[in-house]
Enzyme design. Sequence first.
Site, short mmCIF file in Angstrom:
data_model
loop_
_atom_site.label_atom_id
_atom_site.label_comp_id
_atom_site.label_asym_id
_atom_site.label_seq_id
_atom_site.Cartn_x
_atom_site.Cartn_y
_atom_site.Cartn_z
N HIS A 66 14.03 77.89 -19.12
CA HIS A 66 13.66 76.94 -18.51
C HIS A 66 13.18 76.02 -19.64
O HIS A 66 12.62 75.00 -19.49
CB HIS A 66 12.19 77.09 -17.90
CG HIS A 66 12.30 78.17 -16.87
ND1 HIS A 66 12.17 79.22 -16.94
CD2 HIS A 66 12.34 77.84 -15.38
CE1 HIS A 66 12.26 79.90 -15.75
NE2 HIS A 66 12.13 78.93 -14.91
N GLU B 199 20.15 76.86 -4.94
CA GLU B 199 20.60 75.55 -5.74
C GLU B 199 22.36 75.33 -5.09
O GLU B 199 22.66 74.21 -5.09
CB GLU B 199 20.97 75.80 -7.19
CG GLU B 199 19.38 75.75 -7.63
CD GLU B 199 18.71 76.74 -7.68
OE1 GLU B 199 19.17 77.80 -7.41
OE2 GLU B 199 17.36 76.59 -8.21
#
Lengths: 372, 342
Positions: free
Chosen positions: B139, B70
Amino acid sequence: MTLHSVTVPKWGLSMEDGLLVHWYVEPGARVGAGDPLIDIETPKITNTLEAVDAGIVRRILGNTGDTLPCGQLIAVIDDAEASDEEIEAFVAQSVAEIAAQQQNSTVARIEPQLVEVGDERMRYLAMGEGGVPVLFLHGFGGDLNNWMFNQPALSDGRHTIALDMLGHGGSSKAVADGSSASLARASLAAMDALNLGKVHLVGHSLGGAVAMEIAASAPARVASLTLICSAGLGSEISRDYIEGFLGAKRRRDLQKVLELLFADKALVTADMAEDVLKVKRLDGAEEALRKIAQANFPDCIQHEGTRETLASLTVPLLTIWGREDAIIPAGHAAKLPGRVEILEVAGHMPHLEKAAHVNALLVEHFAAASQS
Amino acid sequence: MPKKSYRQAINEALRQEMRRDPRVVLIGEDVAGGHGGSGEIDAYGGVLGVTKGLITEFGADRVIDTPITESGFIGMAAGAAATGLRPIVDLMFVDFLGVCFDQIFNQAAKFRYMFGGNARTPLVVRAMVGAGFRAAAQHSQMLDSMFTHVPGLKVVMPSNAYDAKGLLIQAIREDDPVIFLEHKTLYDTEADVPDDAYTIPFGEADIVRDGDDLTVVAFSAMVPRCKAVAEKLAKEGISIEVIDPRTTSPLDEATILESVERTGRLVVVNEDTPRCSMATDIAALVAEKRFYNLRAPIRRVTAPHTPVPFSPVLEDLYVPSTERIEAAIRASLGDPARIAAQ
C-alpha cells in the site's frame, strides 16, 4: 514630544511577513514625511517604506536580512527630544500593544467579499470607514490587488473599496459586449448594491476609461475623478503588451510581458506573474479578456472617444502618468483639463512603483475636491 | 485567495465538475463512505475523506459504491467512458493496479488508436501513491513509471493543492484516459486555491523556483522537499532551479532541456524505485539531448530497488530525504570540501 512607531506594513492580502532589504537611514538621521526609510521585500514585490512622520530616527529594531511579521515594530521616530528612558518605555509599550493585537482573534483578517449585481457576482475589498468613499478601478487584466500599496494608506479615516471589474479577478466572467460602457454599467450597479452614494473615483488604464464613462453617465455619483495612465485618451496602446498578455500561458513568458508595465523591471517577481497566471486560468477568464480587448482596443488600437467626454465634465480631475509608460504613452496626458502630474522613473503602474507619491497626490486631490 | 488542503482541493474539483457536467460520475470502493455498511451514508468519504459529501449531493446514481473488484469496476468505467459518460474511478491504493492491468493498459489506453481516432475514452483513474504512511509493501508504492510507459495514457502527479484542483479539472475534461496519482502525505498540505474552477494544461512544467547553478527535476511529494533544500542552499548563495513537470505523460521536455542548458547540472528526484523510472527516463533524455551542456554527471535520488519496508525506521530511510537530496546537489556542484563532508 511625540514618538511615532514604524512597523512592517501589510502590502496585499497574502503578505504575512517582509524581508528587510536595505535601510536608507541610521539612528540619529533626520527624516521628513515621504523620505525613504527602508526597502522591504515580499514574494510578490519589493517596495520602499517611506516615513509618514517627520523627526529623528531614534531606534532601528530590525536588521537587514531579517524576515519579520507584518505589524512588527522596526523603528521609532521622535519629533522632539525624548530621553533614552522614554524611548525604551515607548518601545516596550509598542511591542506589548502589537503582541496584544496579534493575539486578539477579533481583529479580523481583511478578506475580499462578493456582491450580487443582477445575475453576476462582483468581488471587492473594503477597508476603512468614514468620509466620502474612494472607489478604485484596476486596469485590463488586473484586479483589486493592484491597489495594495494605495488602499491601506488611504483607508485611514476613509471608506475605500477596490472592485474587480467584470471579467477580472474574482468577479463573474460574463462581460456582455466587453465595452468600457458596459463595464461602467456593472461597476455603477455594484456601487448601488454597496450603498456607495458619491465617491472619489480612481481608475487605472482600462479602469480610467471605465471611470470616465461612470462620470459621464452619473456625474452626481462622482465627487472627484483620478485617471492613472488611462485608456481612452489616444489611439496608441502597446501591441506587445496586449497580445503578449493574452497569449502567455506560462509563468516565465508572462513575467517578461509584465516587465513592460514597470520602469524598474526587477519589481516583477515570479510570484507576481504566477498570481496573474492563476487568474488567467480561471474558467472563462481568457475569453472575457479577449472580448474586452476586442471591444476597447481592436487590433491593438484604442477607441478614443472619451477625450471629448472628459472636456464636458465638471468634476475635479487629476491625471497621473508615468513618464516611462510603455503601454500607453504619457503624451496622452497632454491638453487634459484639471491637474496633470507626470512621474519620473515610473512606467504604467505608478501607483505601485511610486506609491507614496501617488498616495500623497490622491490625498491632496480628495481634500481639494471636498473644498470646491 | 482562500487556503485549502490538497484533500479539499480534490474534493472541490470533483464537486464542481459533477455540477457542471451531468455525465461526470464517480465509481469506486468506499467513495460513498459507509454506504451499504451500518446504515450511515457518507460517514467517511473514502479511506482518507476525499469524496466526503459527494453522495449526499449527487446521490447513489452518480456516486457508485462498488464491491472489492477492481477488474470489474475499472472495466465498467472504461466501457462507460467509451459510450458517453465521463467516469472518475477511484482505484484507492495504486498498488491494486495489478488486478486491472488489462482494463487500463490493453483496453482504455488502446481505444482511440485501435478505432482509428474515432473512439473517445474520457476516463480518470484516481489513485493514492507513496510511502510514509506505515502501510507496508502492498500500500505504499509509486508505480508512476508503469503508467507512463504505456502509450495512450496521460499521467498526472500533483505536488500541491493548487495544482491538484486545476489538473484534476483538466483531467476530467480530457477525452483520453488519465491516471491521476495523489500522494498520501500531501493530503493535509495547504495552498491558496481559488473557489472558482480553473484548469492547468498537461505537459506544462511548473518552475517552482528559478536558479542558475543546478537543475532539480522532482515529482509529487518530492517537490516540496526539493524546494526546502533549494531555499536552504540559497542562504549559502547556491542558486537551484526546481522544476515540477506536473505530468509525466505528456512530459514537458523543453523546460527541462532549456534549464539544463543554462545550469549544466541535473539532479532528478523521484520516490519511485530507480530501474526504468521517471528519474532514469529524464536522466536519459538529458544525457542524449544536452550531453555537451553538462558540467557534472547527472545524479538520481530515488528509493532503492526494494519493496517499501514495513519497519518505520527503514521506511524513513527508503524515501529520498532532504539530506540525500542536499548531498546529491552538493556532489553535483563538485565542491571537494562539500563532498568530503558528506
